[in-house]
Design a protein around this motif. Structure first.
Motif, PDB file in Angstrom:
ATOM      1  N   HIS A 121     -15.171  11.883   5.898  1.00  9.44           N
ATOM      2  CA  HIS A 121     -15.257  13.276   6.342  1.00  9.44           C
ATOM      3  C   HIS A 121     -16.672  13.807   6.515  1.00  9.44           C
ATOM      4  CE1 HIS A 121     -11.014  13.622   6.098  1.00  9.44           C
ATOM      5  NE2 HIS A 121     -10.981  13.396   4.806  1.00  9.44           N
TER       6      HIS A 121
ATOM      7  N   MET B 257       0.845  -1.206   0.000  1.00 11.64           N
ATOM      8  CA  MET B 257       0.000   0.000   0.000  1.00 11.64           C
ATOM      9  C   MET B 257       0.874   1.248   0.000  1.00 11.64           C
ATOM     10  SD  MET B 257      -3.029  -1.011   2.668  1.00 11.64           S
ATOM     11  CE  MET B 257      -4.176   0.286   2.292  1.00 11.64           C
TER      12      MET B 257
ATOM     13  N   THR C 213       2.583   1.669  -3.485  1.00 14.52           N
ATOM     14  CA  THR C 213       1.670   2.116  -4.543  1.00 14.52           C
ATOM     15  C   THR C 213       0.995   3.445  -4.173  1.00 14.52           C
ATOM     16  OG1 THR C 213      -0.047   0.693  -3.583  1.00 14.52           O
ATOM     17  CG2 THR C 213       1.182  -0.191  -5.451  1.00 14.52           C
ATOM     18  N   GLU C 214       1.570   4.121  -3.225  1.00 10.58           N
ATOM     19  CA  GLU C 214       1.143   5.480  -2.828  1.00 10.58           C
ATOM     20  C   GLU C 214      -0.254   5.537  -2.222  1.00 10.58           C
ATOM     21  OE1 GLU C 214       2.019   7.641  -6.572  1.00 10.58           O
ATOM     22  OE2 GLU C 214       3.396   8.807  -5.349  1.00 10.58           O
ATOM     23  N   GLN C 215      -0.790   4.385  -1.800  1.00  8.52           N
ATOM     24  CA  GLN C 215      -2.137   4.402  -1.210  1.00  8.52           C
ATOM     25  C   GLN C 215      -2.128   5.127   0.136  1.00  8.52           C
ATOM     26  OE1 GLN C 215      -4.395   0.630  -1.414  1.00  8.52           O
ATOM     27  NE2 GLN C 215      -2.813  -0.102  -2.777  1.00  8.52           N
TER      28      GLN C 215
ATOM     29  N   ARG D 150      -5.843  20.120   3.238  1.00  9.53           N
ATOM     30  CA  ARG D 150      -5.916  19.033   2.250  1.00  9.53           C
ATOM     31  C   ARG D 150      -7.347  18.698   1.867  1.00  9.53           C
ATOM     32  NH1 ARG D 150      -1.324  15.125   4.905  1.00  9.53           N
ATOM     33  NH2 ARG D 150       0.494  16.356   4.273  1.00  9.53           N
TER      34      ARG D 150
ATOM     35  N   THR E  56      -0.014   7.551   0.993  1.00  5.40           N
ATOM     36  CA  THR E  56       0.125   8.976   0.695  1.00  5.40           C
ATOM     37  C   THR E  56      -1.210   9.550   0.218  1.00  5.40           C
ATOM     38  OG1 THR E  56       2.357   8.479  -0.027  1.00  5.40           O
ATOM     39  CG2 THR E  56       1.532  10.661  -0.555  1.00  5.40           C
ATOM     40  N   ALA E  57      -1.915   8.752  -0.596  1.00  5.60           N
ATOM     41  CA  ALA E  57      -3.226   9.213  -1.085  1.00  5.60           C
ATOM     42  C   ALA E  57      -4.173   9.453   0.088  1.00  5.60           C
ATOM     43  CB  ALA E  57      -3.816   8.181  -2.040  1.00  5.60           C
ATOM     44  N   MET E  58      -4.114   8.568   1.082  1.00  6.40           N
ATOM     45  CA  MET E  58      -4.972   8.773   2.261  1.00  6.40           C
ATOM     46  C   MET E  58      -4.606  10.075   2.965  1.00  6.40           C
ATOM     47  SD  MET E  58      -5.399   5.140   4.111  1.00  6.40           S
ATOM     48  CE  MET E  58      -5.894   3.734   3.149  1.00  6.40           C
ATOM     49  N   GLN E  59      -3.298  10.296   3.138  1.00  5.97           N
ATOM     50  CA  GLN E  59      -2.870  11.539   3.785  1.00  5.97           C
ATOM     51  C   GLN E  59      -3.370  12.742   2.996  1.00  5.97           C
ATOM     52  OE1 GLN E  59       1.344  10.767   4.015  1.00  5.97           O
ATOM     53  NE2 GLN E  59       1.224  10.396   6.218  1.00  5.97           N
ATOM     54  N   MET E  60      -3.326  12.628   1.663  1.00  2.00           N
ATOM     55  CA  MET E  60      -3.783  13.741   0.832  1.00  2.00           C
ATOM     56  C   MET E  60      -5.297  13.923   0.911  1.00  2.00           C
ATOM     57  SD  MET E  60      -1.525  15.548  -0.343  1.00  2.00           S
ATOM     58  CE  MET E  60      -2.722  16.518  -1.238  1.00  2.00           C
ATOM     59  N   MET E  61      -5.997  12.849   1.298  1.00  2.00           N
ATOM     60  CA  MET E  61      -7.449  12.979   1.491  1.00  2.00           C
ATOM     61  C   MET E  61      -7.762  13.319   2.945  1.00  2.00           C
ATOM     62  SD  MET E  61      -9.105   9.979  -0.872  1.00  2.00           S
ATOM     63  CE  MET E  61      -7.924   8.685  -0.647  1.00  2.00           C
ATOM     64  N   ALA E  62      -6.722  13.742   3.675  1.00  2.00           N
ATOM     65  CA  ALA E  62      -6.865  14.127   5.093  1.00  2.00           C
ATOM     66  C   ALA E  62      -7.347  12.956   5.943  1.00  2.00           C
ATOM     67  CB  ALA E  62      -7.794  15.335   5.230  1.00  2.00           C
ATOM     68  N   VAL E  63      -6.946  11.749   5.569  1.00  2.00           N
ATOM     69  CA  VAL E  63      -7.273  10.554   6.360  1.00  2.00           C
ATOM     70  C   VAL E  63      -5.968  10.018   6.938  1.00  2.00           C
ATOM     71  CG1 VAL E  63      -8.144   8.187   6.256  1.00  2.00           C
ATOM     72  CG2 VAL E  63      -9.280   9.992   4.950  1.00  2.00           C
ATOM     73  N   ASP E  64      -5.961   9.803   8.235  1.00  3.91           N
ATOM     74  CA  ASP E  64      -4.751   9.328   8.899  1.00  3.91           C
ATOM     75  C   ASP E  64      -4.551   7.833   8.609  1.00  3.91           C
ATOM     76  OD1 ASP E  64      -2.743   8.634  10.583  1.00  3.91           O
ATOM     77  OD2 ASP E  64      -3.760   9.166  12.443  1.00  3.91           O
TER      78      ASP E  64
ATOM     79  N   PHE F 228      -2.800  10.951  -8.423  1.00  4.34           N
ATOM     80  CA  PHE F 228      -1.447  10.375  -8.396  1.00  4.34           C
ATOM     81  C   PHE F 228      -1.107   9.731  -9.736  1.00  4.34           C
ATOM     82  CE2 PHE F 228      -2.397  10.939  -4.018  1.00  4.34           C
ATOM     83  CZ  PHE F 228      -1.186  11.156  -3.410  1.00  4.34           C
TER      84      PHE F 228
ATOM     85  N   ASN G 165      -0.064   6.838 -10.558  1.00  9.30           N
ATOM     86  CA  ASN G 165      -0.634   5.510 -10.862  1.00  9.30           C
ATOM     87  C   ASN G 165      -2.069   5.384 -10.348  1.00  9.30           C
ATOM     88  OD1 ASN G 165      -0.332   5.346  -8.160  1.00  9.30           O
ATOM     89  ND2 ASN G 165       1.112   3.665  -8.141  1.00  9.30           N
TER      90      ASN G 165
ATOM     91  N   PHE H 281      -4.509  19.063   7.607  1.00  5.09           N
ATOM     92  CA  PHE H 281      -5.585  18.188   7.137  1.00  5.09           C
ATOM     93  C   PHE H 281      -6.767  19.017   6.627  1.00  5.09           C
ATOM     94  CE2 PHE H 281      -5.160  13.558   8.689  1.00  5.09           C
ATOM     95  CZ  PHE H 281      -3.835  13.540   8.297  1.00  5.09           C
TER      96      PHE H 281
END
Lengths: 256, 288
Positions: free
Chosen positions: B129, A119, A122-124, B100, A126-134, B107, B109, B97
């Motif tokens: 959210h 995960m 495959t940046e999953q 963001r 990081t994607a969560m962090q970018m969606m403001a999800v810890d 991304f 990929n 957050f």
């Protein structure tokens, strides 16, 4: 960095420190993670139910070996009735929790590490962090709790199956008297012994689950990095389980 | 967006709303190094509201690092990175957050969550959210999936999608919270011409229909020239040229000419620094 700074004890202490801090992060997020019980249930299924076959098979064979060995040793002294005692105490206090934890590390621990590592690669995460999800709350905590809850359940399953396996060989095959077998076992086993197994399985549950999620979360985001993290999970958890087993055995002996 | 702000528990953390044409992202005199290698050496960039801004440059010039600075995933050693007028490096985790939630990111990929199907991937930010009723979540998800042409693929798993489809799903997920800024990290890499055209058209549509400020990081000059309003060409840790893609294509700056023309010879060398070729071949036996 100096050679001494990279020595094995220093690296080990540094890793234990980092894992302890990570454990604090995980513990701090357990409350919010409980708001999504479905995620935790799914991880109990992944870590627990999917490990059942290997645990039951191993438990059966371990119990059968104990039955054979016990009978071989005790018959020399004419004490075949004690086969059940050996099987019960051996499984409840040591073999059940330790072997379950080792098997769990190899089956579920590696799966947790590689899943989180992939995960990450495959940046999953990081994607969560970018969606403001810890990602620690959403990915790590449910897997940690799933492993922690599954471990005692698997240990109980392993122990029960192993006891059945020992009885199968001792009583059914070697002809030890069933009444004597079970009465000797009942006399020898105390609640303290059961409690020792329970505490060990809980401690091993924390240790193996923590190592697995820590290694996955901190793996290098490359195929090689995930592979190395998976290997580290098996090595570190196995050593940690055996070390903790010694410490807990010693602690329980002194409190008996 | 106001709809989500009202529903969002953390919406009290105020980041001032940007006005049309305002500088939404301002990068000033940024210096940054990774592993001792200088990535940025006095970088200045501005992205304005409602426009498509392209960050271009050869591989390894720090385009993705720039995105990490803007989104607060890493920090510069010196200089200022401001988003919506707030210094990113000075934000607390809660503020970061909150920031963001006003951004969406596509991304390279797709970065879809592999244990969730397409529908659940797009619904993910909504479920995390908001406390919207399931019927409304469904409507929003299907609307966004329809916008990227994948409503029919709602129940497929990410492993069943092509590269182009995965990126479109990721785009639907990125816009499901109606962000003010949409960041695309190398959106055209590895796509066939049809998928590339589709993604290009979607970027333009999102910008025009939703008024989203778009940041596109890429080295695909042809595609960017058809959609970008402003372009920044990065090289050697700085912006070597900026303007519209049309202006860049007529630039006389050697770095710009080499990049826009795809020339092998120029300020950016084809060969990594190395010892003399002939001497190294003759000494080949000594390298063991």
């Amino acid at each position: 960095m100096s050679a001494s700074a990279d020595s094995i004890p220093v690296v080990a202490v540094r890793r234990v420190g980092a894992m302890s801090l990570f454990l604090l992060q995980v513990l701090a997020r357990i409350g919010p993670a409980l708001a999504r019980p479905g995620l935790i249930v799914r991880q109990i299924y992944n870590a627990g139910a999917r490990s059942l076959v290997i645990i039951m098979l191993s438990g059966m064979f371990v119990g059968m070996v104990l039955g054979l060995l016990g009978f071989d040793v005790f018959q020399r002294f004419g004490s075949e009735d004690y086969v059940g005692v050996l099987a019960a105490l051996g499984n409840l206090k040591v073999l059940g929790p330790v072997l379950t934890a080792l098997l769990f590390a190899g089956r579920a621990g590696t799966s947790l590490t590689s899943e989180i590592g992939l995960m990450k690669s495959t940046e999953q995460l990081t994607a969560m962090q970018m969606m403001a999800v810890d990602p620690v709350r959403y990915v790590v905590v449910p897997r940690f709790l799933g492993g922690f809850i599954a471990m005692p359940l698997l240990t109980a399953t392993f122990t029960l199956i192993a006891l059945y396996g020992a009885q199968l060989i001792g009583v059914q095959q070697m002809g030890v008297d069933s009444g004597a077998y079970w009465s000797q076992t009942q006399n020898a086993v105390s609640l303290h012994d059961v409690w020792e197994g329970v505490v060990k399985s809980l401690v091993f549950g924390v240790a193996v689950s923590l190592v697995a999620v820590y290694e996955g979360y901190h793996s290098e985001p490359t195929p090689e990095g995930v592979g190395l993290a998976t290997t580290r999970t098996v090595v570190i958890s196995s050593v940690m389980v055996l070390l903790l087993n010694y410490l807990l055995t010693a602690a329980f002996l002194t409190t008996k | 967006m106001l709809f989500f702000a009202a529903l969002n528990e953390s919406s009290e953390i105020s980041l001032s709303p940007a006005q049309a044409g305002d500088a939404v992202i301002e990068v000033r005199d940024v210096h940054c190094a990774i592993g001792g290698r200088v990535i940025f050496d006095g970088l200045d960039i501005t992205a304005r509201r409602g426009r498509i801004t392209a960050f271009m440059g050869p591989s390894g010039t720090g385009k993705t690092t720039l995105l990490r600075l803007i989104t607060g995933q890493s920090y510069a050693e010196r200089g200022s990175v401001q988003v919506f007028g707030r210094e990113v490096a000075q934000m607390s985790n809660v503020e970061l957050f909150a920031l963001r939630r006003r951004m969406g990111m596509l991304f390279q990929n797709g970065a879809l969550l592999t244990d969730l199907d397409v529908y659940e991937n797009v619904a993910f930010p909504l479920r995390e959210h908001t406390k919207l009723p399931e019927s409304l979540v469904r409507q929003l998800v299907l609307t966004k999936l329809h916008a990227v042409g994948l409503r029919g693929a709602a129940r497929l798993m990410p492993s069943e999608l092509s590269g182009g489809m995965a990126r479109r799903v990721a785009l639907a997920r990125a816009i499901v919270m109606d962000p003010e800024i949409l960041i695309y990290d190398e959106p055209f890499v590895g796509l066939d011409p049809i998928s590339m055209g589709v993604i290009c058209r979607l970027i333009k549509q999102m910008n025009e229909a939703l008024g989203i400020t778009s940041i596109v990081v890429s080295h695909d000059v042809q595609e960017l020239s058809t959609i970008a309003h402003d372009s920044f060409l990065l090289s050697g840790g700085k912006v070597v040229a900026s303007g519209t893609p049309e202006e860049l294509s007529h630039s006389d700056i050697p770095e710009v000419k080499q990049f826009m023309g795809g020339l092998a010879d120029g300020p950016v060398k084809f060969h990594y620094p190395a010892a003399d070729y002939g001497a190294e071949l003759l000494d080949a036996g000594d390298t063991k």
